[in-house]
Scaffold this active site. Structure first.
Site, PDB file in Angstrom:
ATOM      1  N   TYR A 163     -19.872  64.497 -67.732  1.00 39.79           N
ATOM      2  CA  TYR A 163     -20.778  65.844 -67.796  1.00 39.79           C
ATOM      3  C   TYR A 163     -21.608  66.079 -68.858  1.00 39.79           C
ATOM      4  O   TYR A 163     -22.811  66.482 -68.653  1.00 39.79           O
ATOM      5  CB  TYR A 163     -19.804  67.142 -67.894  1.00 39.79           C
ATOM      6  CG  TYR A 163     -20.313  68.630 -67.918  1.00 39.79           C
ATOM      7  CD1 TYR A 163     -20.952  69.180 -66.645  1.00 39.79           C
ATOM      8  CD2 TYR A 163     -20.475  68.852 -69.321  1.00 39.79           C
ATOM      9  CE1 TYR A 163     -21.594  70.390 -66.978  1.00 39.79           C
ATOM     10  CE2 TYR A 163     -21.091  70.123 -69.406  1.00 39.79           C
ATOM     11  CZ  TYR A 163     -21.524  70.883 -68.185  1.00 39.79           C
ATOM     12  OH  TYR A 163     -22.075  72.321 -68.397  1.00 39.79           O
ATOM     13  N   SER A 174     -26.651  71.777 -72.082  1.00 44.50           N
ATOM     14  CA  SER A 174     -25.553  72.332 -72.427  1.00 44.50           C
ATOM     15  C   SER A 174     -25.449  71.998 -73.997  1.00 44.50           C
ATOM     16  O   SER A 174     -26.089  71.069 -74.591  1.00 44.50           O
ATOM     17  CB  SER A 174     -24.294  71.929 -71.867  1.00 44.50           C
ATOM     18  OG  SER A 174     -23.163  72.105 -72.583  1.00 44.50           O
TER      19      SER A 174
END
Length: 285
Positions: free
Chosen positions: A190, A177
């Protein structure tokens, strides 16, 4: 094609989210996308393949000639919809329902893919979860361990099981990401897992180089998937993706071709690399 959308501040009260409940629904594949047989005769296994980026990757792979197995947790209708899309491309789609946090299921998913589809050439480690917390003290041990147990540990388990079947020229693609590179103050656990995935990708690429198995990753920016309305409040969703140079969230169909490239012979000299479909954020990686 105009991809500007009104996300309408919608939310979903469960995670994983449901693509069937999104308005507008994400764009899975452009009508203008023409397959050219880049993946003819290949078999791909995609975790989180029922919706979002995983669904788009499955359909693009099928249009390029691959049979596909998709792993999902409980989103049966989304999975069946993806299966129908893959089969509409004239390819097989195996549905594998289960919890990737269980090592035994990861192994079973690989073995069933090989048994039912005749082999395995492309492994896409894509499934993930996220739970925003503004204060690190609010991240419980249960959440912290659960996020790593979903986002990182299964990658090890799927690769361990897949290596008995992957051959020279085959590919592993991991979904990281943009948060791995720029951080995220509200997604501490995350973004930490996504940083771990970058390092995992780079390390595994070196480990498997002599075998001729390429290992790369994709680091999407703000993409319109079920993870967004099932994660954030209405205000965040309404503004989602407006802070990148292109001033809009991306669509899954704008990300999936990166996976096609990395899975195909076009990327024969790529390993240990990360592609960045993120709307123009310059990360200097």
């Amino acid at each position: 094609m105009d991809f500007n959308i009104n996300t309408k501040g919608q939310t979903q009260n469960q995670q994983p989210g449901r693509e069937t409940k999104m308005d507008p629904e994400p764009v899975v594949i452009r009508d203008s996308y023409r397959g050219s047989g880049k993946l003819d005769g290949k078999v791909a296994l995609i975790t989180g393949g029922d919706s979002g980026i995983g669904r788009a990757v499955a359909v693009h792979f099928a249009r390029e000639g691959a049979d596909v197995a998709i792993v999902y947790l409980e989103e049966t209708q989304d999975a069946k919809d993806t299966q129908a899309m893959v089969e509409a491309e004239g390819k097989k789609c195996l549905l594998l329902k289960g919890d990737i946090r269980q090592e035994s299921f990861c192994k079973q998913a690989v073995e069933k893919t090989v048994k039912e589809l005749g082999g395995l050439n492309i492994l896409v480690n894509n499934a993930a979860e996220q739970h925003p917390k503004d204060d690190i003290r609010d991240i419980s041990t249960e959440q912290l361990e659960g996020t790593f147990a979903t986002n990182v540990f299964p990658m090890f388990h799927f690769v361990q099981a897949a290596l008995a079947h992957l051959q020279e020229g085959d590919a592993i693609i991991n979904t990281t990401s943009v948060t791995a590179y720029r951080g995220s103050e509200g997604l501490l656990d995350y973004s930490s897992t996504k940083g771990a995935i970058v390092t995992f990708t780079r390390s595994l690429s070196g480990n498997l180089a002599e075998k001729g198995i390429r290992v790369n990753a994709v680091a999407p920016g703000p993409i319109w998937t079920p993870l967004i309305p099932s994660t954030f409040d209405a205000d965040h969703v309404k503004k989602f993706g407006k802070d990148v140079p292109l001033k809009r969230p991306g669509q899954p169909c704008e990300v999936a071709p990166a996976y096609v490239f990395l899975a195909s012979e076009d990327a024969s000299y790529f390993t240990g690399q990360v592609l960045h479909p993120n709307g123009g954020s310059v990360l200097n990686t």
